[in-house]
Design an enzyme around this catalytic site. Structure first.
Site, PDB file in Angstrom:
ATOM      1  CB  SER A   1      -1.481   2.325  -2.127  1.00 20.79           C
ATOM      2  OG  SER A   1      -0.807   2.669  -3.333  1.00 20.79           O
ATOM      3  CG  ASP A   2      -5.395  -1.469  -6.057  1.00 22.50           C
ATOM      4  OD1 ASP A   2      -4.652  -1.505  -7.060  1.00 22.50           O
ATOM      5  OD2 ASP A   2      -6.451  -2.110  -5.985  1.00 22.50           O
ATOM      6  CD1 TRP A   3      -0.744   0.880 -10.913  1.00 19.35           C
ATOM      7  CD2 TRP A   3      -0.555  -0.259  -9.011  1.00 19.35           C
ATOM      8  NE1 TRP A   3       0.454   0.184 -10.942  1.00 19.35           N
ATOM      9  CE2 TRP A   3       0.599  -0.516  -9.781  1.00 19.35           C
ATOM     10  CE3 TRP A   3      -0.642  -0.859  -7.746  1.00 19.35           C
ATOM     11  CZ2 TRP A   3       1.650  -1.337  -9.353  1.00 19.35           C
ATOM     12  CZ3 TRP A   3       0.402  -1.689  -7.305  1.00 19.35           C
ATOM     13  CH2 TRP A   3       1.524  -1.915  -8.103  1.00 19.35           C
TER      14      TRP A   3
END
Length: 821
Positions: free
Chosen positions: A226-228
């Site tokens: 995932s992105d942050w």
């Protein structure tokens, strides 16, 4: 000793240990399982410069040009060598995975993060991105390209929906196509999912994108992270194929254990995800290990940084051969603009970094000039968006030191929890707070004596995460409630939480500053910001600044105006509202041009700039991009003719914002029901693919001037259907017909068959090469491409790539608007 395949350890792990591997342990790292010898993994940003773990840390790194500049080289071999140096820099930070390159598309020139993306064209993006990935991974460090897919805008990027079917032509032929080309030519350790939704489903839990297309259709066998704070669910994200949640286990850990024990997920599904993150460790084995982060200046990194800037800088205009100028003739040169003294080397956000050193353009010119006094400098107008932090030299603590006194209080105690002296009048905490400090339920007090250098009406400002009050000599002059900001805005857009006031002050007088700020309520799902900054700027007159610039320009043979944007204009976290220069910069350029014999405008930018207001009045324009720590020297080499510019635009520069095909459909908007949507209404008509817009284009895709000239002849085309896959090969003879050596970018475009029944762009880039030629030298340049890639389109009905029968036109030339057939 035989190296262990970490995947074979899966059977030795408990369910809780397996699940622990599927989330980060802190902002940059994932945990290991020391009991069985599984190491942790550390991630770092970015391909433009490997950042330290601390987001606002000052540890330096080799600072390479921004990604648009990299793409402007059109040189895959050079970008592969860059990847090798990026890997070395990552090892200095003891990291195993580099988060990049960014493969999103330049759909609109207001995109805040375009500067760290490659191009408007999917083939150029995919091929150059793959070269970087291969270079990084050749050194035992992993690459994680991002953001899969359609994260082409920053406004509401966590929430917006791109209403486009995964089997629709624009998604397949533009946005997914960049990724398809990258996966075809490289095998990254991981891919990062985008924040946004596509067709109503968040990318991080979109099985059509991750499992169906990325893995099964394209054969990608790496991990997906995932992105942050981009994970949106516990069970759906696991089932969709999202292996790693970053940076913390908000949706996993105990929630995921419970889902398995409750029968919502099988442990076999968990094992499939764990295998992917264990394979990441296998593939990054040469870079394993933890230790202190360092910064080392190496000749190899410096040389690559210089070569990238040299080949990426684009000469946009050069009337009457204004450039290059002969510095040995001792010309009088006016150097104008703040950026000539403080060059802008990177954009903002996670793709920014602290360079190891800064070359000063004004000083470089003086050093190169036989008579340094013939090089005069004027700073021109100010270019900042936010008020700068108060200089330590004008601040005095109660003990007479430079800086500020800070005390932290929990609200249930009258005594300070902690006191400290800071040289910089800024406090920044995100997730990691002072020991014992309650969030919420605390406040800070910052105090100092401020002594202005001049008398005038100055700017005093506070950037604050919580409610604050500022007193000057015991009189409250400024206050504001807790700002309505997200954690992301706290990181990337400080103007959103800056409060300012004009205040009359006298030179040399000490003013006692007393700032009190409250902590804010907890942010759900993300770290809670806690920060305060005292900002100060002394009064200045723009009229006087312009007059000073005009004065030195009127006496010069040539004026060099360093203009454009900085990290406060182009950054992760927000999109721009306009593509024109700020009014004060435009006024400066016009005034200098009117007084100067010759004027060159040098632009710092990641996105195109509308130059309508001054293009016709200046003699030359150079796009410097954000050129990295060696960029200023490369620019001087181009100005003085030591180097022939060879950069070519990877994105079309239309004349005005309204001319872009995306205009009217950017950025995302909130609908009445609260949903956020962005429409890709232009469909396939992205950049140069748009039809009937030649009159609206200022500089076409692939454009860039040279100090020499090239001719093209004898284009040969061959189709080989017997190879697998079938290939389309071209060869063309290129000759340097000018008087200086130079590099040329050969671009090959294909026009569709007349038998095609659907709309297709007039021509599309399908291959490219870069070659270096001495004056009079000729070379046959070969460009080979897959026939399917070159000629097919996505059939929405059949949900497959289709190659129509018929005759296709192949063109080659120096840009998308200049060909031989």
């Amino acid at each position: 000793m035989e190296e262990v395949d970490f995947r074979t350890l899966l059977g030795e792990l408990t369910l809780e240990e397996k699940i622990s591997l599927l989330s980060g342990r802190d902002f940059v790292s994932t945990p290991g399982v020391s009991r069985v010898g599984i190491p942790p993994l550390k991630t770092v940003d970015s391909i433009n410069g490997i950042r330290p773990t601390d987001f606002h840390g000052q540890l330096s790194t080799a600072c390479f040009p921004n990604t648009v500049c990299l793409a402007s080289t059109w040189n895959a071999d050079l970008l592969g060598r860059l990847g090798q140096q990026i890997a070395q820099q990552a090892k200095f930070k003891h990291a195993q995975v580099v988060l990049g390159p960014t493969i999103n598309i330049h759909r609109d020139p207001r995109g805040g993060r375009n500067f760290e993306c490659l191009s408007e064209d999917p083939l150029l993006s995919g091929h150059l991105g793959a070269a970087i990935v291969n270079g990084i991974q050749s050194q035992g460090v992993g690459a994680c390209p991002k953001h899969f897919v359609c994260n082409d805008s920053e406004t509401f990027r966590h929430y917006y929906n791109v209403d486009a079917s995964p089997d629709g032509r624009p998604l397949r032929e533009i946005y997914l196509a960049a990724w398809q080309q990258l996966i075809k030519k490289s095998n990254p350790v991981a891919v990062m999912a985008a924040y946004n939704k596509v067709n109503g489903t968040y990318c991080s839990e979109n099985g059509d994108l991750i499992e169906k297309i990325l893995r099964k259709e394209w054969g990608f066998d790496g991990a997906v992270m995932s992105d942050w704070f981009g994970t949106r669910s516990t069970v759906p994200s696991i089932e969709a194929g999202l292996d790693l949640e970053m940076p913390f286990p908000f949706f996993r850990a105990a929630k995921l254990v419970k889902a398995v024990k409750d029968g919502e997920l099988s442990e076999k599904t968990i094992d499939a995800r764990v295998e992917k993150v264990l394979q990441m460790r296998n593939r990054t084995r040469p870079s394993h290990g933890e230790g202190p982060e360092t910064s080392e200046i190496t000749e190899e990194s410096n040389a690559i940084a210089r070569e990238l800037a040299s080949e990426g800088i684009v000469l946009l205009k050069n009337s009457d051969k204004t450039l290059p100028f002969n510095i040995s003739d001792s010309p009088k040169i006016a150097v104008i603009g703040e950026y000539a003294q403080r060059p802008i080397l990177t954009g903002g956000g996670s793709a920014s970094c602290e360079p190891q050193y800064r070359q000063i353009p004004h000083e470089l010119l003086r050093k190169a000039h036989p008579n340094p006094d013939n090089v005069q400098y004027a700073s021109g107008v100010r270019t900042r968006v936010i008020v700068p932090v108060a200089e330590p030299s004008i601040l005095t603590t109660k003990n007479g030191e430079q800086g500020v006194d800070v005390s932290y209080f929990n609200d249930d105690s009258a005594e300070p929890l902690l006191t400290e002296v800071l040289k910089e009048a800024t406090i920044f905490m995100l997730g990691k707070y002072k020991p014992g400090l309650k969030i919420p339920g605390s406040h800070l007090v910052m105090s100092t004596k401020l002594v202005p250098k001049t008398t005038g009406t100055h700017l005093l400002a506070v950037r604050h995460s919580g409610a604050f009050a500022l007193k000057v000599d015991d009189v409250e002059v400024l206050s504001a409630p807790t700002p309505d900001i997200t954690t992301e805005q706290f990181l990337f857009r400080p103007i959103k939480y800056e409060t300012r006031i004009e205040i009359a002050m006298e030179a040399g007088k000490a003013y006692q500053m007393h700032l009190t700020m409250q902590s804010r309520e907890l942010t759900i799902g993300e770290p809670t910001p806690y920060g305060a900054t005292l900002c100060f700027e002394e009064q200045y007159s723009e009229e006087d600044a312009i007059a000073e610039a005009v004065e030195i320009a009127s006496k010069a043979d040539i004026s060099l105006i360093y203009a454009g944007r900085n990290q406060q204009h182009e950054s992760e976290g927000f999109d721009m509202d306009s593509i024109t220069l700020p009014d004060n910069q435009t006024a400066l350029i016009k005034a200098v041009t009117a007084a100067s014999k010759k004027t060159v405008v040098l632009l710092h930018c990641g996105n195109p700039i509308d130059v309508s207001s001054f293009e016709n009045s200046v003699d030359a324009i150079i796009n410097m991009h954000f050129p990295g720590q060696e960029g200023p020297g490369a620019v001087i080499d181009i100005l003085t003719g030591k180097l022939n510019p060879s950069g070519r635009l990877p994105t079309t520069w239309f004349k005005t914002l309204e001319d872009w095909p995306s205009f009217g459909h950017f950025p995302s908007e909130k609908k009445e029901n609260g949903d956020v949507e962005i429409k890709y209404a232009e469909g396939l008509a992205v950049g140069y693919r748009a039809s009937d817009q030649e009159g609206q284009i200022r500089w076409p895709f692939g454009y860039g001037l040279s100090y020499t000239s090239f001719s093209y002849e004898d284009l040969q085309v061959k189709v080989d259907k017997s190879s697998s896959p079938a290939t389309l090969s071209t060869s063309i003879r290129v000759t340097n017909t000018g008087s200086v050596s130079g590099k040329e970018v050969i671009q090959v475009y294909v026009s569709p068959s007349q038998n095609t029944q659907v709309w297709r762009p007039k021509r599309e880039l399908k291959g490219f090469a870069k070659t270096s030629l001495e004056p009079g030298e000729s070379r046959v340049v070969d460009v080979e491409m897959d026939l399917d890639t070159a000629c097919s389109y996505w059939d929405e009905a059949e949900k497959a790539w289709k190659l129509d029968a018929g005759e296709y036109k192949v063109e080659a030339g120096s840009c998308s608007a200049a060909f031989i057939v």
